[in-house]
Design an enzyme around this catalytic site. Structure first.
Site, PDB file in Angstrom:
ATOM      1  N   LYS A  53     149.791 -62.499   4.650  1.00 24.12           N
ATOM      2  CA  LYS A  53     149.705 -61.344   5.554  1.00 24.12           C
ATOM      3  C   LYS A  53     151.076 -61.115   6.203  1.00 24.12           C
ATOM      4  O   LYS A  53     151.706 -62.044   6.707  1.00 24.12           O
ATOM      5  CB  LYS A  53     148.649 -61.587   6.627  1.00 24.12           C
ATOM      6  CG  LYS A  53     147.236 -61.519   6.057  1.00 24.12           C
ATOM      7  CD  LYS A  53     146.208 -61.866   7.096  1.00 24.12           C
ATOM      8  CE  LYS A  53     145.939 -60.723   8.028  1.00 24.12           C
ATOM      9  NZ  LYS A  53     144.852 -61.091   9.004  1.00 24.12           N
TER      10      LYS A  53
HETATM   11  O1  G3P Z   1     141.742 -59.476  11.206  1.00 25.76           O
HETATM   12  C1  G3P Z   1     142.198 -58.771  12.300  1.00 25.76           C
HETATM   13  C2  G3P Z   1     141.479 -59.101  13.529  1.00 25.76           C
HETATM   14  O2  G3P Z   1     141.224 -60.467  13.652  1.00 25.76           O
HETATM   15  C3  G3P Z   1     142.151 -58.566  14.742  1.00 25.76           C
HETATM   16  O3  G3P Z   1     141.124 -58.030  15.395  1.00 25.76           O
HETATM   17  O4  G3P Z   1     140.079 -56.889  17.172  1.00 25.76           O
HETATM   18  O5  G3P Z   1     140.273 -59.371  17.273  1.00 25.76           O
HETATM   19  O6  G3P Z   1     142.300 -57.942  17.607  1.00 25.76           O
HETATM   20  P1  G3P Z   1     140.943 -58.077  16.967  1.00 25.76           P
END
Ligand code: G3P
Length: 231
Positions: free
Chosen positions: A87
């Site tokens: 990533k």
């Molecule tokens: O895979 C991306 C995710 O983990 C980020 O999402 O919404 O937890 O910032 P969030």
């Protein structure tokens, strides 16, 4: 739509992989930071679990400069092998790193994507996946699902092989929106998986089956009615 589990918690990952048809595990620095000091002994455990279940595994580079990102990508790839997807953030340095990785045949997922052009340029740079953050897009007053629908249209027009891996879900509706837009994949936190299949009418139907069966046959099971050698 292919499903991935977005977590670094191996106990939760195992639980999800036991039930749901997941294709892989995705992590990011925030997810891994929650694990803290235990990360070194966890690396071989992630590796062997991914091998055992034949899953893809995603790790994000932490370097800031393109050349260092590419070098981290190479080391991660050496350790995790072909199932690893690296990533890389959708930053200026990140796009350069994606191109360096592509020259090295290292598959990348451009992450923290919030717009159609970020996605299409990542695809042109040679990314295997782009990961739009649905809730983040929703939270800035835009529409995450509509943004992905736009990416899908743009990807179809260009004929790219790059796949869209939706990420950052808070609701079942967001997941359904991506499913209906024809998105390739979604990575979902362990906590949301059960809600994807839960339905009160299913529970009511099951309660009815159980009650009526018990009234008719008591504690017998269906297999008690098969020939004796199969009971
Ligand atoms: O895979 C991306 C995710 O983990 C980020 O999402 O919404 O937890 O910032 P969030």
């Amino acid at each position: 739509m292919k499903l991935f589990v977005d977590s670094g918690d191996l106990a939760k990952i195992r639980e999800i992989a036991d039930v749901y048809p997941i294709r892989g595990i995705t992590t990011n620095p925030k997810i891994l930071a929650r694990i803290g000091e235990k990360l070194t002994p966890l690396m071989p455990m992630y590796k062997s679990f991914a091998e055992e279940k034949d899953l893809k595994i995603f790790f994000q580079v932490t370097a800031k400069r393109a050349e260092e990102m590419a070098s981290q990508a190479e080391k991660l790839r050496l350790y995790f092998g072909n199932r690893l997807i690296v990533k890389i953030p959708a930053t200026r340095e990140g796009y350069k790193a994606v191109r360096l990785c592509a020259e090295n045949n290292i598959p990348t997922a451009v992450t923290a994507v919030h717009s159609i052009l970020q996605a299409t340029i990542a695809a042109s740079a040679g990314a295997a996946y782009v990961a739009p953050y649905i809730s983040h897009i929703d939270n800035i007053g835009a529409d995450g699902v509509a943004c992905v629908a736009g990416m899908i249209k743009a990807f179809q027009l260009s004929g790219t092989k790059c796949e869209i891996l939706g990420a950052s879900f808070r609701t079942v509706d967001q997941v359904k929106g991506l499913e209906l837009s024809g998105c390739h994949a979604a990575t979902i936190a362990p906590e949301l998986f059960d809600s994807l299949i839960a339905h009160p009418s299913t529970d009511a139907a099951m309660a009815g089956f159980e009650r009526i069966w018990a009234e008719a046959y008591g504690t017998k099971e269906i297999t008690d009615f098969l020939p004796e050698n199969l009971r």
